[in-house]
Design a protein around this motif. Structure first.
Motif, mmCIF file in Angstrom:
data_model
loop_
_atom_site.group_PDB
_atom_site.id
_atom_site.type_symbol
_atom_site.label_atom_id
_atom_site.label_comp_id
_atom_site.label_asym_id
_atom_site.label_seq_id
_atom_site.Cartn_x
_atom_site.Cartn_y
_atom_site.Cartn_z
ATOM 1 N N PRO A 304 0.794 -1.230 0.000
ATOM 2 C CA PRO A 304 0.000 0.000 0.000
ATOM 3 C C PRO A 304 0.830 1.285 0.000
ATOM 4 N N ASP A 305 2.097 1.201 0.359
ATOM 5 C CA ASP A 305 2.904 2.412 0.499
ATOM 6 C C ASP A 305 4.097 2.483 -0.445
ATOM 7 N N THR A 306 4.641 1.327 -0.796
ATOM 8 C CA THR A 306 5.922 1.282 -1.493
ATOM 9 C C THR A 306 5.795 0.578 -2.836
ATOM 10 N N PRO A 307 6.346 1.159 -3.911
ATOM 11 C CA PRO A 307 6.261 0.491 -5.215
ATOM 12 C C PRO A 307 6.965 -0.850 -5.194
ATOM 13 N N LEU A 308 6.315 -1.836 -5.800
ATOM 14 C CA LEU A 308 6.917 -3.164 -5.871
ATOM 15 C C LEU A 308 8.195 -3.118 -6.701
ATOM 16 N N ASP A 309 8.198 -2.302 -7.749
ATOM 17 C CA ASP A 309 9.382 -2.075 -8.570
ATOM 18 C C ASP A 309 10.204 -0.961 -7.918
ATOM 19 N N ALA A 310 11.343 -1.329 -7.354
ATOM 20 C CA ALA A 310 12.140 -0.393 -6.556
ATOM 21 C C ALA A 310 12.613 0.811 -7.358
ATOM 22 N N ARG A 311 12.658 0.716 -8.691
ATOM 23 C CA ARG A 311 13.108 1.864 -9.494
ATOM 24 C C ARG A 311 12.178 3.052 -9.320
ATOM 25 N N PHE A 312 10.928 2.801 -8.983
ATOM 26 C CA PHE A 312 9.954 3.878 -8.884
ATOM 27 C C PHE A 312 10.090 4.687 -7.603
ATOM 28 N N VAL A 313 10.922 4.237 -6.688
ATOM 29 C CA VAL A 313 11.140 5.021 -5.468
ATOM 30 C C VAL A 313 11.698 6.402 -5.821
ATOM 31 N N HIS A 314 12.485 6.464 -6.883
ATOM 32 C CA HIS A 314 13.120 7.729 -7.283
ATOM 33 C C HIS A 314 12.470 8.327 -8.527
ATOM 34 N N PHE A 315 11.252 7.959 -8.802
ATOM 35 C CA PHE A 315 10.557 8.504 -9.977
ATOM 36 C C PHE A 315 10.322 10.007 -9.784
ATOM 37 N N PRO A 316 10.476 10.801 -10.847
ATOM 38 C CA PRO A 316 10.339 12.266 -10.722
ATOM 39 C C PRO A 316 8.874 12.724 -10.688
ATOM 40 N N TRP A 317 8.176 12.369 -9.622
ATOM 41 C CA TRP A 317 6.786 12.802 -9.481
ATOM 42 C C TRP A 317 6.702 14.316 -9.288
ATOM 43 N N ARG A 318 5.559 14.877 -9.639
ATOM 44 C CA ARG A 318 5.303 16.307 -9.468
ATOM 45 C C ARG A 318 4.389 16.523 -8.274
ATOM 46 N N ILE A 368 1.373 12.853 -10.934
ATOM 47 C CA ILE A 368 1.138 12.906 -9.495
ATOM 48 C C ILE A 368 1.240 11.483 -8.948
ATOM 49 N N PRO A 369 1.894 11.288 -7.808
ATOM 50 C CA PRO A 369 2.139 9.937 -7.301
ATOM 51 C C PRO A 369 0.860 9.105 -7.156
ATOM 52 N N TRP A 370 0.995 7.831 -7.472
ATOM 53 C CA TRP A 370 -0.162 6.927 -7.371
ATOM 54 C C TRP A 370 -0.701 6.845 -5.954
ATOM 55 N N GLN A 371 0.158 7.083 -4.947
ATOM 56 C CA GLN A 371 -0.311 7.014 -3.555
ATOM 57 C C GLN A 371 -1.373 8.073 -3.260
ATOM 58 N N GLU A 372 -1.331 9.208 -3.983
ATOM 59 C CA GLU A 372 -2.363 10.241 -3.794
ATOM 60 C C GLU A 372 -3.722 9.719 -4.272
ATOM 61 N N GLY A 373 -3.723 9.042 -5.401
ATOM 62 C CA GLY A 373 -4.967 8.462 -5.893
ATOM 63 C C GLY A 373 -5.459 7.347 -4.984
ATOM 64 N N GLU A 374 -4.528 6.521 -4.517
ATOM 65 C CA GLU A 374 -4.881 5.438 -3.610
ATOM 66 C C GLU A 374 -5.543 5.974 -2.345
ATOM 67 N N ALA A 375 -4.997 7.050 -1.777
ATOM 68 C CA ALA A 375 -5.552 7.632 -0.553
ATOM 69 C C ALA A 375 -6.935 8.234 -0.802
ATOM 70 N N TRP A 376 -7.116 8.893 -1.962
ATOM 71 C CA TRP A 376 -8.416 9.494 -2.270
ATOM 72 C C TRP A 376 -9.474 8.410 -2.460
ATOM 73 N N PHE A 377 -9.125 7.367 -3.173
ATOM 74 C CA PHE A 377 -10.058 6.260 -3.360
ATOM 75 C C PHE A 377 -10.398 5.608 -2.021
ATOM 76 N N TRP A 378 -9.409 5.476 -1.155
ATOM 77 C CA TRP A 378 -9.649 4.838 0.132
ATOM 78 C C TRP A 378 -10.706 5.606 0.929
ATOM 79 N N ASP A 379 -10.679 6.913 0.847
ATOM 80 C CA ASP A 379 -11.613 7.720 1.635
ATOM 81 C C ASP A 379 -12.977 7.837 0.985
ATOM 82 N N THR A 380 -13.059 7.695 -0.335
ATOM 83 C CA THR A 380 -14.308 7.990 -1.034
ATOM 84 C C THR A 380 -15.031 6.759 -1.574
ATOM 85 N N LEU A 381 -14.381 5.611 -1.634
ATOM 86 C CA LEU A 381 -15.012 4.403 -2.170
ATOM 87 C C LEU A 381 -15.775 3.641 -1.093
ATOM 88 N N VAL A 382 -16.985 3.208 -1.408
ATOM 89 C CA VAL A 382 -17.687 2.310 -0.491
ATOM 90 C C VAL A 382 -17.127 0.905 -0.586
#
Length: 489
Positions: A304-318, A368-382
């Motif tokens: 839920p927090d960390t990319p399975l592909d470790a290369r994405f830890v340093h991805f240039p997110w905005r 924008i990092p996928w974790q932002e979408g994950e958090a929004w879905f977590w709060d708004t999805l039934v």
């Protein structure tokens, strides 16, 4: 029949049903054999810094589900006890109050839930109380479907083939016919006092209009789906403008229905009516994807927090709060994206095809990092489900198991034209565009001025222009994704 047996505590969590509930079934069996009292309990857990406790939409659903479960258990003879606090402390208190010597429960998903369950088990065992966990949420126990080299699957198709080669999942059990209550009533908190439903403001009108929580509603919906829509599921499930999906996901997320019930019901329906076979197979494959995500989460607790592909830890997110807010509120200027985000806000649910479109837009068009979408879905999805939420967002981002290739960037215009060709879905959730002809409904900024005037659409006043140019955003995304791919090779 003996009546002096020590009670059994049945700890409900994400298994809010009577039928095919292994923990409850085991307790009911003890009741039938020697009159053992059964005390059903649900614990509203304290925050404790855990970001994966139920979000706003899930809390709304939880109220309705607990309300119906409580009525059903009362009919069986043993009312549901509601308590708040740390589960270990609450269960220890109930053991002291009731003399219970056993706690039966069904396992939960997620690293924090598993850690809490281990802590609960350790503390209760130290008191001489036995804890019996069961599997109610999955077709098969995590770890039982593995590759020939005894490693977890990281690609869905071979996982699905391996699952199909397994013995059939156990047949679902019936709901108990009755439960022996404790000799003395056990005090319970009031569901109403928990404040799970919003009041000021009450934003849940769309949820009330759309959904009925509870086991009975889940059973009815499955029957309705298998009676008709499943026949065209294979072709219709990608059409948000049609009623082609089961909409069972929130019932599954709260355990109001179990995967074994769905599996055997779908198999039976297909056997009875040959024309349902292809649709039922496609439907069960989606159930298999859910299973895949849950098995993966058990192997990768940081999913839920960390990319399975470790290369994405340093991805240039905005970091772009303005763009994130526009996405969340359905004001991106791309109608299919905005329709999906508004459907989510209004109903607590979004069509699966549209989830992929809005996810791609957030991650690849906006970077924008996928974790932002994950958090929004977590709060708004039934239907917020920690394994599905994490697994699917990582899939769209290209950093998870069986991930979509980095160069797959959904074009929101073409996706809208393909899967909502007449614009009916957009018109339903973006009513300011309702009078636009189908030709322009997915690209209103390209419509001639006369067409816009006739439809009553003033760009930037009634509806925004696109917040990014998709072509330029796609090139930017491919460059960023290409860089980490090259650097990791």
């Amino acid at each position: 029949m003996k009546t002096d047996q020590a009670p059994i505590l049945v700890w409900f969590r994400t298994d809010l049903r009577l039928a095919d509930n292994p923990a409850l079934t085991a307790a009911a069996t003890a009741t039938a054999q020697d009159g053992t009292p059964v005390i059903p309990v649900y614990i509203r857990e304290e925050d404790g810094g855990d970001p994966w406790l139920p979000g706003g939409a899930s809390r709304w659903w939880l109220h309705g589900s607990l309300e119906r479960l409580g009525k059903a258990l009362e009919t069986l003879g043993s009312p549901l006890v509601l308590r708040s606090g740390d589960p270990a402390t609450v269960l220890e208190s109930l053991v002291e109050e009731t003399g219970a010597q056993a706690v039966l429960c069904n396992r939960r998903a997620g690293p924090s839930a598993i850690a809490r369950d281990r802590r609960v088990g350790k503390r209760l065992t130290a008191r001489g109380v036995t804890v019996h966990p069961h599997n109610a949420a999955l077709l098969y126990e995590p770890g039982t479907i593995r590759t020939k080299s005894d490693t977890p699957f990281r690609v869905f198709t071979p996982f699905w083939k391996a699952l199909l080669s397994m013995p059939e999942p156990p047949r679902p059990t019936r709901a108990p016919s009755g439960l022996t209550p404790p000799a003395k009533p056990v005090s319970s908190e009031s569901l109403k006092d928990w404040g799970l439903r919003p009041t000021a403001p009450d934003w849940a009108g769309g949820l009330r209009a759309r959904w009925t929580p509870g086991e009975e509603a889940a059973r009815e919906r499955l029957a309705e789906f298998l009676d008709g829509p499943v026949a065209v599921y294979a072709t219709e499930r990608d059409r948000p403008d049609h009623d082609g999906t089961s909409t069972l996901s929130p019932h599954l997320a709260f355990g109001e229905i179990g995967p074994r019930q769905i599996w055997h019901a779908a198999r039976h329906a297909a056997a009875q009516r040959h024309e349902l076979a292809s649709g039922a197979e496609a439907f069960l494959r989606e159930l298999g994807w859910r299973e895949f995500n849950h098995h993966m989460l058990r192997e990768e607790p940081d999913l839920p927090d960390t990319p399975l592909d470790a290369r994405f830890v340093h991805f240039p997110w905005r970091k772009d709060e303005s763009a994130l807010h526009a996405w969340q509120r359905g004001r991106t200027g791309y109608p299919i994206v905005d329709a999906g985000m508004r459907q989510l806000w209004r109903t607590g649910w979004m069509h699966n095809r549209v989830r992929m479109i809005v996810g791609s837009f957030l991650i690849k068009d906006l970077l924008i990092p996928w974790q932002e979408g994950e958090a929004w879905f977590w709060d708004t999805l039934v239907d917020a489900d920690i394994a599905n939420n994490a697994g699917n967002w990582q899939w769209v981002a290209g950093c998870g198991a069986d991930a979509a290739p980095f160069f797959r960037v959904f074009n929101p215009i073409l996706q809208g034209e393909k899967f909502d060709p007449e614009g009916d879905y957009v018109r339903r959730f973006v009513p300011e565009l309702a009078k636009l002809p189908s030709r322009w409904i997915h690209k209103p900024w390209q419509a001639p001025d006369g067409v816009l005037r006739e439809a009553g659409v003033r760009l930037d006043r009634d509806y925004p222009r696109p917040i990014v140019d998709h072509g330029a955003a796609r090139d930017r995304a491919l460059a960023a994704f290409g860089h980490i791919k090259t650097s990791g090779d």
